[in-house]
Design an enzyme around this catalytic site. Sequence first.
Site, PDB file in Angstrom:
ATOM      1  N   ASP A 186       0.810  -1.226   0.000  1.00 45.56           N
ATOM      2  CA  ASP A 186       0.000   0.000   0.000  1.00 45.56           C
ATOM      3  C   ASP A 186       0.837   1.267   0.000  1.00 45.56           C
ATOM      4  OD1 ASP A 186      -2.275  -1.671   0.310  1.00 45.56           O
ATOM      5  OD2 ASP A 186      -1.823  -1.814   2.446  1.00 45.56           O
TER       6      ASP A 186
ATOM      7  N   LYS B  16       2.225   2.302  -5.124  1.00 48.45           N
ATOM      8  CA  LYS B  16       2.896   1.838  -6.353  1.00 48.45           C
ATOM      9  C   LYS B  16       2.073   2.169  -7.591  1.00 48.45           C
ATOM     10  CE  LYS B  16       2.967  -2.324  -4.581  1.00 48.45           C
ATOM     11  NZ  LYS B  16       2.697  -2.042  -3.180  1.00 48.45           N
TER      12      LYS B  16
HETATM   13  P1  IMP Z   1      -2.658 -12.781   1.469  1.00 54.52           P
HETATM   14  O1  IMP Z   1      -1.713 -12.195   0.473  1.00 54.52           O
HETATM   15  O2  IMP Z   1      -4.104 -12.494   1.147  1.00 54.52           O
HETATM   16  O3  IMP Z   1      -2.400 -14.229   1.712  1.00 54.52           O
HETATM   17  O4  IMP Z   1      -2.423 -12.047   2.892  1.00 54.52           O
HETATM   18  C1  IMP Z   1      -1.211 -12.210   3.620  1.00 54.52           C
HETATM   19  C2  IMP Z   1      -0.808 -10.906   4.286  1.00 54.52           C
HETATM   20  O5  IMP Z   1      -0.424  -9.966   3.287  1.00 54.52           O
HETATM   21  C3  IMP Z   1      -1.911 -10.234   5.085  1.00 54.52           C
HETATM   22  O6  IMP Z   1      -1.332  -9.585   6.195  1.00 54.52           O
HETATM   23  C4  IMP Z   1      -2.464  -9.196   4.127  1.00 54.52           C
HETATM   24  O7  IMP Z   1      -3.075  -8.111   4.794  1.00 54.52           O
HETATM   25  C5  IMP Z   1      -1.187  -8.775   3.431  1.00 54.52           C
HETATM   26  N1  IMP Z   1      -1.425  -8.261   2.077  1.00 54.52           N
HETATM   27  C6  IMP Z   1      -1.708  -8.952   0.968  1.00 54.52           C
HETATM   28  N2  IMP Z   1      -1.842  -8.142  -0.089  1.00 54.52           N
HETATM   29  C7  IMP Z   1      -1.620  -6.908   0.356  1.00 54.52           C
HETATM   30  C8  IMP Z   1      -1.583  -5.619  -0.274  1.00 54.52           C
HETATM   31  O8  IMP Z   1      -1.767  -5.463  -1.483  1.00 54.52           O
HETATM   32  N3  IMP Z   1      -1.317  -4.567   0.544  1.00 54.52           N
HETATM   33  C9  IMP Z   1      -1.063  -4.714   1.871  1.00 54.52           C
HETATM   34  N4  IMP Z   1      -1.066  -5.885   2.502  1.00 54.52           N
HETATM   35  C10 IMP Z   1      -1.351  -6.968   1.748  1.00 54.52           C
END
Ligand code: IMP
Length: 425
Positions: free
Chosen positions: A13, A16
């Site tokens: 976040d 980008k």
């Molecule tokens: P996942 O990628 O959905 O498996 O989530 C794993 C971790 O990455 C969690 O803490 C999410 O909040 C974080 N996360 C995944 N994608 C993003 C993003 O685009 N921005 C910020 N955090 C992310």
Amino acid sequence: MANTIIIGAQWGDEGKGKIVDMLSAQSSLTVRFQGGSNAGHTIRAQGEQTILHLIPSGILHQGTLCLIGNGVVLDPAVFLEEADELSKRGLDVSPARLGISKKAHLILPYHKQLDKAREAKRAGHKIGTTGRGIGPCYEDKVARVGIRAADIGNPSLLRDKVRHTLLEKNILLQELYKFDPLDPDVVADELLAMAPRLIPYLTDVEARIDEAAARGENILFEGAQGVHLDIDHGTYPFVTSSNTVSGNAASGSGVGPSFFTRAIGVAKAYTTRVGSGPFPTELLDDSGTYLRERGHEYGATTGRPRRCGWLDTVILRASTRLNGLTDFAVTKLDVLQNLPLLRICVAYEHEGKRCERIPQEEGALDKVNPIYEEMPGFEADISGCTQFGQLPSAARAYIRRMEELVGAKVSIVSVGPDRQQTIFM
Ligand code: IMP
């Protein structure tokens, strides 16, 4: 010819989307190389806001070809929805401008179900995933039972693979997680119903990159999430399931490491994180609330409030090294306006000693204390500044100190969401 990688240098976040959008104006090709619809890239152009989850942020520039590389895990329904949304707004999202690697793995309904089921079962130890099926899809890729985009052109192979993988997953879903089992024919039918729309987008991404490079065109490689969510180098296990570091721009899109000329790390002028995991500079007081409200720090994908804190240059120094960053783009400097005092974390205190690097043992980062340097804040509204020299001296000093601490130059400073609110140094 410049082949530039753009990655998030913190926990995602960082903004980008805006930086990729701006640099896309000088690039003929933008390639997404990892992650999936867990990402939320927000772009504001001519007063209109666009949030992209899968389609590369170069799409708003009509002359740019956008490709989704093999390193991405693609939710086909999200891809089509996003393409429809952009098309309604008059953008060309035809296969002439947009392509999906035949080798990209597909997210299917059982990946999303398993993601949610596991999180629900982890009571007290939640990772805080986005629930988009990212982890389970990458697991299948590594376990060699994944469905790849090209499989939708081969219905009998696809049906066989779905049937085979559901043998195991239905046991997990039913027995362990108490979810309804999924019917393999229904899963395959739903996917095949999307095939006529998806197949024209399937392409050989490596070949398209190779051809663009041969023409001497500029190519952008767009990362998702952030370095400290990297499966190897992040704050494991509170990470995403892909390599978010710049090195994955090579394997996630099909080029070699010598292909790149520049790697830009995007960092906010402070730090945020969504989901669980260590965050040494997190602010649980009014300053944290101030940053969240002023910075609109709510997730673009899940709407969750983001945790906010001071700039942490220990993690940014690590990002410089882990990604070979040539320079930084600093976003949201304007959000710091009106804070009387700014704090920058320059090192940690860990087990009674000063430490300049991230301790690597699981849980250790939870126990460090940030060591701060204080700098004066600024009150002037900087959201209209277009040159570095127009910034108040305190804001300039903050950026210059940041450069010293992270070990790379700052080449872009963003002072607001619009394209015009950008300072190129
Ligand atoms: P996942 O990628 O959905 O498996 O989530 C794993 C971790 O990455 C969690 O803490 C999410 O909040 C974080 N996360 C995944 N994608 C993003 C993003 O685009 N921005 C910020 N955090 C992310």
